[in-house]
Design a protein around this motif. Structure first.
Motif, PDB file in Angstrom:
ATOM      1  N   ARG A   1      -0.377  37.178 -26.419  1.00  0.00           N
ATOM      2  CA  ARG A   1       0.441  37.406 -25.306  1.00  0.00           C
ATOM      3  C   ARG A   1       1.795  36.627 -25.790  1.00  0.00           C
ATOM      4  O   ARG A   1       3.091  37.188 -25.422  1.00  0.00           O
ATOM      5  CB  ARG A   1      -0.031  36.292 -24.272  1.00  0.00           C
ATOM      6  CG  ARG A   1       0.862  36.528 -23.015  1.00  0.00           C
ATOM      7  CD  ARG A   1       0.125  35.588 -21.921  1.00  0.00           C
ATOM      8  NE  ARG A   1       0.061  34.296 -21.888  1.00  0.00           N
ATOM      9  CZ  ARG A   1      -0.855  33.633 -22.193  1.00  0.00           C
ATOM     10  NH1 ARG A   1      -2.184  34.238 -22.011  1.00  0.00           N
ATOM     11  NH2 ARG A   1      -0.807  32.126 -22.098  1.00  0.00           N
ATOM     12  N   ARG A   2       1.954  35.487 -26.349  1.00  0.00           N
ATOM     13  CA  ARG A   2       3.295  35.052 -26.931  1.00  0.00           C
ATOM     14  C   ARG A   2       3.931  36.053 -27.729  1.00  0.00           C
ATOM     15  O   ARG A   2       5.290  36.100 -27.671  1.00  0.00           O
ATOM     16  CB  ARG A   2       2.890  33.701 -27.517  1.00  0.00           C
ATOM     17  CG  ARG A   2       2.541  32.512 -26.498  1.00  0.00           C
ATOM     18  CD  ARG A   2       2.510  31.116 -27.103  1.00  0.00           C
ATOM     19  NE  ARG A   2       2.256  30.247 -26.297  1.00  0.00           N
ATOM     20  CZ  ARG A   2       1.448  29.077 -26.606  1.00  0.00           C
ATOM     21  NH1 ARG A   2       1.518  28.978 -28.057  1.00  0.00           N
ATOM     22  NH2 ARG A   2       1.302  28.349 -25.859  1.00  0.00           N
TER      23      ARG A   2
ATOM     24  N   THR B   1      -3.832  33.618 -26.201  1.00  0.00           N
ATOM     25  CA  THR B   1      -2.296  33.127 -26.123  1.00  0.00           C
ATOM     26  C   THR B   1      -1.792  33.752 -27.070  1.00  0.00           C
ATOM     27  O   THR B   1      -0.548  34.050 -26.857  1.00  0.00           O
ATOM     28  CB  THR B   1      -2.397  31.670 -26.127  1.00  0.00           C
ATOM     29  OG1 THR B   1      -3.411  31.416 -24.882  1.00  0.00           O
ATOM     30  CG2 THR B   1      -1.288  30.896 -25.816  1.00  0.00           C
TER      31      THR B   1
ATOM     32  N   SER C   1      -7.142  30.722 -27.415  1.00  0.00           N
ATOM     33  CA  SER C   1      -6.125  30.768 -28.480  1.00  0.00           C
ATOM     34  C   SER C   1      -5.814  32.005 -28.749  1.00  0.00           C
ATOM     35  O   SER C   1      -4.609  32.496 -28.978  1.00  0.00           O
ATOM     36  CB  SER C   1      -6.587  30.102 -29.641  1.00  0.00           C
ATOM     37  OG  SER C   1      -6.771  28.478 -29.225  1.00  0.00           O
TER      38      SER C   1
END
Length: 173
Positions: free
Chosen positions: A163-164, A160, A157
């Motif tokens: 990265r987002r 992620t 998580s």
């Protein structure tokens, strides 16, 4: 001790734990020249690079007990501290040339980093979780694993979210 030979990291760590002065002297002698060259390439000023290097080694000395050899190499951990110290030092003044000239004669003005819109871009573009992740990973020097461990988030998580967040920032630049 020969600084040109590969070193045994675990032996150096033991020397740092048992004989702090000699171990730290070896640590400094082995890595300071490399870190100084790295800093000079970032700040383009040897005196400022030396100041940042000293601040970095003080932080390394004070936080050596936080180093975990199971999470990475000593060099990488120290380089992160050096890089983050340089980044924090450079956050206040950002140099902008007033006119094109030779590098030696080029005048500079100093602008706060918020003037280029980085802080507002992060604030306006990212949600609270993403802002927190970017702050921890890029501005405070945490590893993904450290964020995961410290805050109890799953490692996947954390990766992620970062990265987002980076993708959102790229899309809005």
């Amino acid at each position: 001790m020969s600084l040109t030979q590969p070193y045994d990291e675990s032996a150096l760590l033991k020397r740092l734990q048992t004989n702090t002065h000699e171990g730290f002297q070896e640590l400094y002698d082995r890595f300071a020249p490399t870190f100084l060259r790295f800093l000079i390439s970032i700040v383009h000023n040897e005196e400022q690079a030396e100041d940042i290097l000293q601040d970095s080694f003080l932080k390394i000395w004070l936080h050596l007990d936080h180093f975990d050899p199971d999470k990475g190499r000593l060099y990488t951990w120290m380089l992160t501290i050096v890089r983050n110290t340089a980044f924090r030092t450079l956050q206040a003044p950002v140099c902008c040339p007033l006119e094109e000239s030779t590098p030696e004669a080029m005048p500079f003005i100093y602008l706060p980093i918020d003037l280029i819109g980085l802080a507002s871009l992060v604030e306006l573009t990212l949600n609270t979780t993403e802002q927190c992740m970017i702050d921890l990973v890029y501005f405070q020097g945490y590893t993904f694993q450290q964020v995961s461990d410290e805050f109890g988030y799953p490692l996947g998580s954390v990766k992620t979210w970062v990265r987002r967040a980076l993708q959102k920032l790229r899309d809005n630049v």
